[in-house]
Design an enzyme around this catalytic site. Structure first.
Site, PDB file in Angstrom:
ATOM      1  N   LYS A  79       0.847  -1.183   0.000  1.00  0.00           N
ATOM      2  CA  LYS A  79       0.000   0.000   0.000  1.00  0.00           C
ATOM      3  C   LYS A  79       0.886   1.237   0.000  1.00  0.00           C
ATOM      4  O   LYS A  79       1.931   1.278   0.677  1.00  0.00           O
ATOM      5  CB  LYS A  79      -0.887  -0.016   1.246  1.00  0.00           C
ATOM      6  N   SER A 149      -9.332   1.935   3.339  1.00  0.00           N
ATOM      7  CA  SER A 149      -8.512   2.706   2.417  1.00  0.00           C
ATOM      8  C   SER A 149      -7.504   1.869   1.627  1.00  0.00           C
ATOM      9  O   SER A 149      -6.866   2.371   0.702  1.00  0.00           O
ATOM     10  CB  SER A 149      -7.741   3.766   3.209  1.00  0.00           C
ATOM     11  N   SER A 173      -9.664  -0.436   7.333  1.00  0.00           N
ATOM     12  CA  SER A 173      -9.094  -0.179   6.008  1.00  0.00           C
ATOM     13  C   SER A 173      -8.444  -1.379   5.336  1.00  0.00           C
ATOM     14  O   SER A 173      -8.175  -1.342   4.144  1.00  0.00           O
ATOM     15  CB  SER A 173      -8.084   0.971   6.086  1.00  0.00           C
TER      16      SER A 173
END
Length: 465
Positions: A79, A149, A173
């Site tokens: 990420k 996210s 997330s």
């Protein structure tokens, strides 16, 4: 079957048996990225040349002295909050334009030491402050949100563009996008995986963890990334599950808590049906089902936002004042709202968190695992702002997605999501398993037992190349 279709566990076994080379595997995954990325939008950066060079090194090392472990030669993604030396860490934000990491995060360092091959960096909702990841499309239906996210990480894994990926979880997330894209997501116990070199959203709620095709894959990644790091003040030395500890589906003697409140409130009928059916499967595997009351449920949202908002604003204080126009509107509003939070409100949220942790610990005195929906509905249409529930209440989509995940962040308990079905539109549904702190092995054991009993574990989303 193409190499990109293999789960981490399958790919690792093939590499160790010399049936598949890291170069062949990496080339296959890179070709898959090239074929589907235009429709998915999972990646910020694909470092193809560096990945192939790392795969060549891994192949040479494995041919010489044998594999270092289960991740050696396995292509993965990070990420874009997680630093990797020499690559940008943009946090999917114009605020970070031109930023290049000078050193590896501790997680990237450990994955590199394990021999994993870094493919690139995946999209996040800007600075992880959102639950949709608007740059990325859902792997099962491109007109729907990926979740956030860690949306890019989930979609990359679901679409075959990474054998596994790392994400972060502050209010769901990792688990939200994992559930919406039909993959496995693990938020470990708070502090078990270090966050050094990871851009923070809310320091007291942030976790780092894996997104994988199967529960067994998550075990392999956790074993390589967990462990104390003196540079992370929250880091702890907790027990780490063994590499292959969970064989067979016998859950006799294990008590599974089924919530009477909160987790099945304002949930779509299809989600409730699938999750309750999965819980019954756990009973068929020998677990005892126990009805439980979720303590302090009415305070969950207030405590989550009372902690997260001021901590996020404190982190962004300088850049928000210097370049407010570079933030997306939704994120800027939240950061500005944090400036209105008083010290007293923040301290009250911290006290309430302590009370909630104690109450959850007492709840776990009577059960081993809590089983519940991960999110109350499947992936929303892109651009959808709110959902209307059967009781007439209206809720923002982001509030809906965080509602069932936030308790595990507030209390720091381990939480695993795994796919347990699909709705009528074919969209994935996830079940969440939680246990007391440092009992990560317990949620993985239960998840693995369910996974072994169900068909289709590790299935890719039907993304046309």
């Amino acid at each position: 079957m193409q190499p990109f279709e293999l789960s981490l566990t399958e790919a690792s076994r093939a590499v160790r048996a010399r049936e598949l080379s890291p170069v062949e595997l990496t080339e296959s995954v890179l070709a898959r990225i090239a074929a589907v990325e235009g429709r998915l939008g999972a990646y910020v950066t694909v470092a193809a040349d560096a990945a192939l060079a790392a795969a060549v090194r891994a192949e040479r090392e494995i041919s010489g002295s044998g594999p270092r472990g289960s991740l050696h030669g396995i292509p993965m993604a990070l990420k874009d909050l997680i630093d990797a030396e020499g690559l940008p860490t943009t946090a999917s934000s114009h605020v970070r334009a031109g930023h290049v990491a000078e050193r590896d995060s501790r997680v990237a360092e450990r994955l590199g030491a394990a021999g994993a091959v870094l493919l690139g960096k995946t999209h996040t909702h800007e600075f992880a402050y959102g639950l949709t990841t608007p740059q990325t499309n859902n792997a099962w239906d491109h007109s729907r949100v990926a979740g956030g996210s860690s949306g890019g990480s989930a979609v990359a894994v679901a679409g075959g563009g990474a054998t596994f990926a790392m994400g972060t979880d502050t209010g769901g997330s990792i688990r939200v996008p994992a559930a919406l894209n039909g993959v496995v997501g693990l938020k470990p116990t708070y502090g078990l995986v270090p966050r050094t070199g990871v851009t923070s959203l809310s320091w007291s709620l942030d976790h780092v963890g894996p997104l994988t095709r199967t529960v067994q894959d998550a075990v392999l990644v956790l074993s390589a990334t967990a462990g104390h790091d003196a540079r992370d003040p929250a880091s702890v030395s907790g027990p780490v599950p063994d590499r292959f500890p969970f064989q067979g589906g016998d859950l006799r003697g294990l008590k599974v808590g089924v919530p009477r409140n909160h987790y099945f409130d304002r949930v779509t009928p299809e989600v409730e049906e699938s999750v309750r059916r999965a819980i019954e499967r756990l009973a068929e595997l020998g677990a005892e089902l126990v009805d439980v009351e979720i303590p302090m449920a009415r305070y969950i949202q207030a405590v989550q936002w009372g902690l997260m908002v001021p901590e996020a604003t404190a982190y962004h204080e300088r850049s928000l004042r210097a370049t407010p126009g570079l933030y997306a509107a939704d994120v800027r509003i939240l950061l500005e709202a944090g400036e209105l939070t008083s010290a007293g409100d923040y301290l009250r949220a911290q006290r309430a968190r302590t009370m909630m942790r104690d109450a959850w610990a007492r709840m776990f005195d009577g059960i081993d695992v809590l089983a519940a929906p991960t999110v109350p509905m499947t992936a929303a249409e892109a651009g959808q702002g709110a959902v209307e529930w059967a009781d007439g209440t209206t809720e923002a989509v982001s509030d809906s997605y965080v509602r069932l995940c936030a308790p595990a962040n507030i209390t720091g308990v381990p939480a695993l999501t795994l796919p347990v079905g699909h709705d009528r539109a074919g969209l994935p549904i996830g079940m969440q398993l939680m246990a007391r702190p440092f009992h990560d092995a317990t949620v993985l054991r239960v998840g693995r037992a369910y996974e072994e009993s169900a068909a289709g574990a590790g299935r890719l989303a039907p993304v046309a190349a």
